[in-house]
Design an enzyme around this catalytic site. Structure first.
Site, PDB file in Angstrom:
ATOM      1  N   ASP A  89       6.625  11.023  14.240  1.00  0.00           N
ATOM      2  CA  ASP A  89       6.522   9.790  13.462  1.00  0.00           C
ATOM      3  C   ASP A  89       7.450   9.915  12.248  1.00  0.00           C
ATOM      4  O   ASP A  89       7.782  11.020  11.812  1.00  0.00           O
ATOM      5  CB  ASP A  89       5.077   9.533  13.015  1.00  0.00           C
ATOM      6  CG  ASP A  89       4.495  10.658  12.162  1.00  0.00           C
ATOM      7  OD1 ASP A  89       4.651  11.834  12.550  1.00  0.00           O
ATOM      8  OD2 ASP A  89       3.897  10.374  11.107  1.00  0.00           O
ATOM      9  N   GLU A 152       1.916  12.499  11.021  1.00  0.00           N
ATOM     10  CA  GLU A 152       2.104  13.419   9.907  1.00  0.00           C
ATOM     11  C   GLU A 152       2.421  12.675   8.622  1.00  0.00           C
ATOM     12  O   GLU A 152       1.999  13.069   7.545  1.00  0.00           O
ATOM     13  CB  GLU A 152       3.231  14.420  10.232  1.00  0.00           C
ATOM     14  CG  GLU A 152       3.309  15.624   9.294  1.00  0.00           C
ATOM     15  CD  GLU A 152       4.040  15.370   7.979  1.00  0.00           C
ATOM     16  OE1 GLU A 152       3.831  16.127   7.025  1.00  0.00           O
ATOM     17  OE2 GLU A 152       4.824  14.401   7.897  1.00  0.00           O
ATOM     18  N   GLU A 153       3.182  11.602   8.737  1.00  0.00           N
ATOM     19  CA  GLU A 153       3.640  10.901   7.536  1.00  0.00           C
ATOM     20  C   GLU A 153       2.551  10.056   6.888  1.00  0.00           C
ATOM     21  O   GLU A 153       2.763   9.485   5.826  1.00  0.00           O
ATOM     22  CB  GLU A 153       4.844  10.010   7.871  1.00  0.00           C
ATOM     23  CG  GLU A 153       6.064  10.778   8.355  1.00  0.00           C
ATOM     24  CD  GLU A 153       6.653  11.710   7.290  1.00  0.00           C
ATOM     25  OE1 GLU A 153       6.107  11.770   6.177  1.00  0.00           O
ATOM     26  OE2 GLU A 153       7.653  12.383   7.594  1.00  0.00           O
TER      27      GLU A 153
HETATM   28 ZN   LIG Z   1       7.790  15.959   8.097  1.00  0.00          ZN
END
Ligand SMILES: [Zn+2]
Length: 464
Positions: A89, A152-153
């Site tokens: 992502d 993750e973001e």
């Molecule tokens: Zn990253």
């Protein structure tokens, strides 16, 4: 066995570049409106995840999709599991690009695009590392999993879900930060100090507002105050701005004076890199000697946070050699007729006793009628320098680059902290500009090849 890892990467260069570009061309930004069970973070992210898993299948690896939250590509066999953790992502592209952010254009030896360095290029490098080992038919005594996160973001729902249902690797690394190796990450805590005695008096401070995020230094503060001698106050404020070399304004509307102050934004992990608009404005307003709760509120901020990002006055200061000093960022300040809060982002060293520190803080502010409202808390993350994981990664890094593999620490959190025994290992080489989350993000092609060779040998050494 003598393997030229760099030659093996060179042989696969065209395919590696093509796959990296194709992955960058998928706009895998979180879709908040997504409501599909198979694609919980939206179609773009799902497509990128499937793209990686397809590459794995086509190369003969075992793959698994964990409900669209994450996936893995596996090789090897054995009891133990080595984990490599990347994500597909990306943050939204933002403005000001000189290339198409999803064009994956190659210019002067660099691939441009959102996610090129964070974290599509590095994830692809790790995949090719596994692919080389497989194609060379090298025997492994452990299993290796490339774990691919899809959130993750944003909120790390990917690894949260993944490790609820899948095995935690014995050890591993995340190619999602810097080379050589980051093995120490501070604890990070967001909290609000809530002033309880608000609303009992008629306050000369009508409103005060600064900052919206715990982890950023506020670059703007505003306040509205009823004062007796507005002209005098405005004159003093101008002088204060001159002295502090800050910009701002004060205007009188016949009733109150409205203040604005412009500071300098910075990441909350090092507040001293910025100028906290809220603290500077509070510091000026204390000179007005306002009565009641407002005066106490402003005096508190000034006393404990003005020119003190290390918690010295609060008695929280602490430092260790692994991770450096405890830092406090005052990310939000809010005062209104019925509420007064100060939002802090506290980052503390790996050897700090957080619970004791929190107790101390709570005790000392309780008598002032202030309580702590803990919002989020992530404990520190640390892998000892003697750990075989670190020994192995250091040997590989030095053998291939000829450079010392210094151990680094960070006040930020890297993806590696979601592994029990995990470190960040690349893929940004020392001295390269930090372009993650910025416009014109790119990955240098030579660096991509170097990282791939490092990952191939590292994975082999960890799993052989
Ligand atoms: Zn990253």
């Amino acid at each position: 066995m003598n393997i030229s890892w760099k030659n093996e990467v060179e042989k696969r260069k065209d395919a590696l570049l093509k796959d990296t570009c194709n992955l960058i061309m998928i706009k895998s930004v979180l879709d908040d409106q997504a409501n599909s069970v198979a694609a919980p973070f939206g179609e773009g992210i799902n497509q990128a995840l499937e793209f990686m898993l397809d590459l794995g299948n086509n190369s003969g690896f075992e793959t698994k999709n964990i409900e669209g939250y994450a996936g893995h590509i596996q090789c090897g066999s054995g009891e133990e599991l080595i984990g490599v953790l990347g994500h597909i992502d990306v943050v939204p592209e933002g403005d000001g690009w000189s290339t198409d952010p999803y064009g994956a254009e190659i210019l002067e030896g660099k691939i441009y695009g959102r996610g090129a360095i964070d974290d599509k290029g590095p994830t692809m490098a790790a995949f090719y590392g596994m692919k080389i080992i497989k194609e060379l038919g090298l025997p492994l005594s452990k299993r290796v999993r490339l774990i691919i996160g899809a959130d993750e973001e944003s909120q790390w729902r990917c690894v949260d879900r993944y490790f609820q249902v899948e095995e935690m690797p014995t050890m591993g690394f995340a190619p999602d930060a810097d080379f050589p190796i980051i093995n120490a990450e501070k604890g990070i805590c967001d909290m609000e100090l809530v002033f309880q005695n608000i609303g009992n008096d008629i306050s000369p401070l009508k409103a005060f507002q600064a900052g919206r995020r715990f982890n950023m230094v506020p670059d703007l503060a505003t306040a509205t105050v009823k004062v007796d001698q507005p002209e005098e106050v405005i004159k003093n404020y101008k002088q204060y701005l001159d002295e502090t070399k800050l910009h701002g304004e004060a205007t009188y509307n016949g009733d109150d004076v409205s203040f604005t102050l412009e500071g300098l934004s910075a990441h909350g992990m090092e507040p001293d890199k910025g100028k906290n608009a809220g603290i500077f404005l509070a510091n000026f307003l204390t000179t007005l000697n306002l009565k009641g709760n407002a005066g106490e509120f402003l005096a508190f901020i000034t006393k404990y946070f003005y020119k003190d990002s290390r918690g010295r006055t609060l008695g929280l200061n602490y430092e260790d050699k692994q991770t450096g000093p405890l830092t406090i960022n005052v990310g939000k300040i809010n005062f209104s007729s019925d509420s007064a809060r100060v939002g802090l982002n506290l980052r503390y060293p790996v050897t700090y006793d957080f619970d004791k520190g929190l107790n101390h803080l709570e005790e000392m502010i309780r008598e002032k009628g202030i309580v702590v409202d803990l919002k989020t808390h992530a404990r520190p993350h640390y892998v000892n320098a003697e750990h075989p994981l670190i020994q192995t990664l250091q040997e590989v890094y030095t053998r291939q680059t000829g450079e010392t593999a210094t151990l680094l620490s960070t006040g930020g959190g890297t993806y590696a902290r979601s592994l029990n025994a995990g470190v960040a290992f690349g893929a940004l080489f020392p001295g390269r500009p930090e372009l993650a989350h910025q416009k014109d993000e790119y990955i240098d092609i030579e660096d991509l090849l170097k990282a791939t060779a490092l990952y191939a040998e590292a994975i082999y050494e960890l799993a052989k």
